[in-house]
Design an enzyme around this catalytic site. Structure first.
Site, short mmCIF file in Angstrom:
data_model
loop_
_atom_site.label_atom_id
_atom_site.label_comp_id
_atom_site.label_asym_id
_atom_site.label_seq_id
_atom_site.Cartn_x
_atom_site.Cartn_y
_atom_site.Cartn_z
N GLY A 89 0.81 -1.22 0.00
CA GLY A 89 0.00 0.00 0.00
C GLY A 89 0.84 1.26 0.00
O GLY A 89 0.40 2.32 -0.43
N ASP A 253 1.42 -11.93 6.19
CA ASP A 253 1.89 -10.95 5.20
C ASP A 253 3.19 -10.28 5.65
O ASP A 253 3.82 -9.58 4.86
CB ASP A 253 0.81 -9.90 4.91
CG ASP A 253 0.26 -9.28 6.17
OD1 ASP A 253 -0.34 -10.03 6.96
OD2 ASP A 253 0.43 -8.07 6.38
#
Ligand code: AMP
Ligand code: MG
Length: 494
Positions: A89, A253
Site C-alpha cells: 500500500g 503478510d
C-alpha cells in the site's frame, strides 16, 4: 555514474502479482541518514547517495532510469483472520541491482499511495521509519537475517496518526526479495492456479536456485523450496527467541519467504524478562507475545502450505510423494530446525560447546530465574559471561538462593567441558550482545531527529553496528531504561 541494474525479475511476473505504481515525492526532502557500507556493496558510493541524483532516487522524486516501479498484491492472515486484499500500500519496488553478493531489490516505503493503498495515505511517519531503519541494521549486525535499511529521507510534510500530526519520511530498504507468505495466499484464494504456479516456479529457480522442470519434477521442486522456507523461518525464530526479540505483528503478510525479519512495526526487545512480553499495544490477546513466536511462525507456515497444496502433487501410490506427505515433511523440517538451532544458541549463551542431555533443564531454570528476579534479559546474559556468580546473585532478589543452586550446577557443567575459561568467556561474549535496540534508546534518537538533530541517530547506529563489542563511552547505550521511563505505546502501521 552508470548503475548496473536490470528490469527487476519480480516485476516481470506481471499482473495480477504486480501493478505499475509511481512515487509521489515528498516536499523538501532531506537525506537524514544512510548506510555507507551497504551503499558501497550495492555499487552506490556514499557521495552519490548524498548528491542530488541519489537524493532524488532515494526519495522517489526521480524514477529509476528505465525501470518503472511496481507494487505487489498480497493477502494475509492478520491476527489469525484472513484479509483477502492487502498488498504494497505504501511500498514501491524500484530497480534490482547486481552485486557481488547476488541481486538485491530496492524498495521505497512511504513514497505515496499505490494501487493497494486501500484508503491509506501511502506515507510513513519519521518515528516509524527510524525505528524500522534502526532495527534492520541492529538485527543485521546481531547476525539475524533481515531486510536492510539503505537510507532515510525526511520531509516536513505532516500526516495524522492517532489524531496527532507527525512528520513523514521515506525508507529505502534492500533485500534479495520481499516476497511474503501472503503473496501465495492471495493467488490461491483467488483460485488463480496459473499465476500461483508461475510465482512458485519463479521462487524455486530464481530465489532458491533449484533446477527447472526437466531436472526436478514440479511437486518435488516445490516441496524442496518449501522445506528451505521452513528451515530458514525456524532458524530465524530461534535467533529472535535467544535475543529476546519480539516482532510484534507476526501476520503471514509480514513473513518473508527468504526467512528475513520483515516489516518492523511495534517490535521490541524484552528487557525485564517476561515470556509473555507484548510490545504491540494493539495485541490485546497477546497472540504475538514473545513466547508464542515459534508456534505462530509454524501456524503461518501451515497457511503457506495450505496455499501451495495444488503445487505439491497427488501421487496416490506414494504417501511421501503426496501433498499430505510433503506437508508433513515441511512441518517436520521446521520442528527439527527450530529445536536444534534454539538449543545450540541457548547453550552457546551459557558458554557450552555442545548440547548434552539435561542442558535444556539448565536453560529453563536460568530463564525462570530471570523471570522471577525481573532481571534484564540482555544485561543478565552478558553479565553471566563477565562476572563470577557471587557478583550476580543480588539481581535475583528473593530468588537468590535458587540462583546459587543453579550457578553451582552450571559451573559444574562448564567444568566437565574441560575448556580454558577464556574460551568459554569468548563463546559467551559472541553469543550475548552488549547492545540491543532498546525502545527508550530509539525514542530518544527519534525525538532528537524530530527536532532536527541527527547526531544521536548516527551515534546509536554506529554502536549497534558492533553489538558484541564493549565500546568506550557507550555504556548509556547498553543500560536498561532508567526507573520511571514511560512505556512507549507502540501500535501497527504508523
Ligand atoms: P502493516 O501493518 O504495516 O504490515 O500494513 C498492513 C497493510 O496496510 C499493508 O498492506 C500495508 O501496505 C498497508 N498500509 C499500512 N499503512 C499504510 C498507509 N499509510 N498507506 C497505505 N497503505 C498502508
Ligand atoms: Mg506489513
Amino acid at each position: 555514474m552508470t548503475l548496473l541494474a536490470t528490469p527487476h525479475r519480480f516485476a516481470a511476473l506481471g499482473a495480477p502479482i504486480v501493478q505499475p505504481a509511481t512515487a509521489t515525492p515528498l516536499p523538501a526532502p532531506q537525506l537524514l541518514w544512510h548506510q555507507p557500507g551497504l551503499a558501497e556493496g550495492l555499487g552506490l558510493p556514499a557521495p552519490w547517495c548524498a548528491g542530488a541524483t541519489g537524493l532524488a532516487l532515494l526519495s522517489g522524486e526521480l524514477a529509476w532510469p528505465g525501470y518503472p516501479a511496481v507494487a505487489s498484491a498480497y493477502a494475509g492472515h492478520q491476527f489469525g483472520r484472513y484479509s483477502p486484499q492487502l498488498g504494497d500500500g505504501r511500498a514501491l519496488l524500484l530497480a534490482e541491482l547486481h552485486t557481488p553478493q547476488g541481486r538485491q531489490e530496492l524498495q521505497l516505503k512511504g513514497a505515496g499511495i499505490t494501487p493497494f493503498a486501500r484508503g491509506g495515505d501511502g506515507r510513513a511517519v519519521l518515528r516509524s521509519t527510524l525505528r524500522e531503519a534502526l532495527a534492520c541494521e541492529a538485527l543485521h549486525a546481531l547476525g539475524v537475517p533481515s531486510t536492510r535499511a539503505l537510507a532515510v529521507v525526511a520531509s516536513p510534510l505532516q500526516v495524522l496518526r492517532d489524531e496527532q500530526a507527525e512528520t513523514t519520511a521515506v525508507l529505502c530498504r534492500v533485500a534479495p526479495s520481499f516476497v511474503r507468505f501472503g503473496h501465495f495466499e492471495f493467488l490461491a484464494r483467488q483460485g488463480d492456479a496459473r499465476h500461483l504456479q508461475r510465482l512458485a516456479d519463479w521462487v524455486a529457480t530464481q530465489l532458491f536456485g533449484l533446477p527447472d522442470d526437466a531436472a526436478l519434477p514440479a511437486p518435488q521442486r516445490h516441496a524442496a523450496w518449501l522445506r528451505e522456507v521452513a528451515t530458514r523461518s525456524a532458524r530465524l525464530v530461534a535467533q529472535w527467541q535467544t535475543l529476546g526479540f519480539c516482532h510484534g505483528v507476526l501476520n503471514t503478510d509480514n513473513c518473508a519467504l527468504l526467512g528475513l525479519t520483515l516489516d518492523y512495526g511495534p517490535f521490541g526487545f524484552v528487557e525485564r524478562y517476561r515470556p509473555h512480553h507484548i510490545p504491540n499495544a494493539s495485541d490485546t490477546d497477546g497472540r504475538y507475545r514473545l513466547e508464542a513466536q515459534p508456534a505462530v511462525m509454524r501456524w503461518n507456515l501451515e497457511r503457506l502450505l495450505a496455499a501451495c497444496q495444488g503445487l505439491l502433487g497427488d501421487d496416490a501410490n506414494s504417501a511421501a510423494d503426496s501433498a499430505a506427505g510433503h506437508t508433513t515433511a515441511v512441518l517436520a523440517a521446521y520442528d527439527s530446525a527450530y529445536a536444534q538451532t534454539v538449543m545450540a544458541r541457548w547453550a552457546a549463551k551459557l558458554g557450552l560447546a555442545t548440547v548434552q542431555p539435561g542442558d535444556d533443564r539448565l536453560v529453563l531454570r536460568w530463564l525462570k530465574l530471570l523471570q522471577q528476579g525481573r532481571a534484564d534479559f540482555t544485561a543478565s546474559f552478558r553479565a553471566l559471561g563477565e562476572q563470577p556468580p557471587a557478583a550476580l546473585r543480588e539481581r535475583f532478589g528473593a530468588a537468590a538462593p535458587a540462583f546459587d543452586a543453579w550457578a553451582q550446577d552450571w559451573q559444574a557443567r562448564l567444568a566437565a567441558q574441560g575448556e580454558p575459561a577464556a574460551v568459554v568467556r569468548e563463546r559467551q561474549r559472541l553469543a550475548n550482545p552488549r547492545h540491543v535496540l532498546r525502545t527508550h534508546l530509539a525514542q530518544a534518537v527519534i525525538q532528537a531527529a524530530q527536532a532536527g538533530d541527527a547526531a544521536p541517530l548516527q551515534r546509536l547506529m554506529a554502536v549497534l553496528a558492533r553489538p558484541f563489542d564493549d565500546q568506550p563511552g557507550a555504556d548509556d547505550l547498553a543500560a536498561p531504561p532508567p526507573a520511571g521511563t514511560p512505556v512507549a505505546e507502540l501500535s501497527c502501521s504508523a
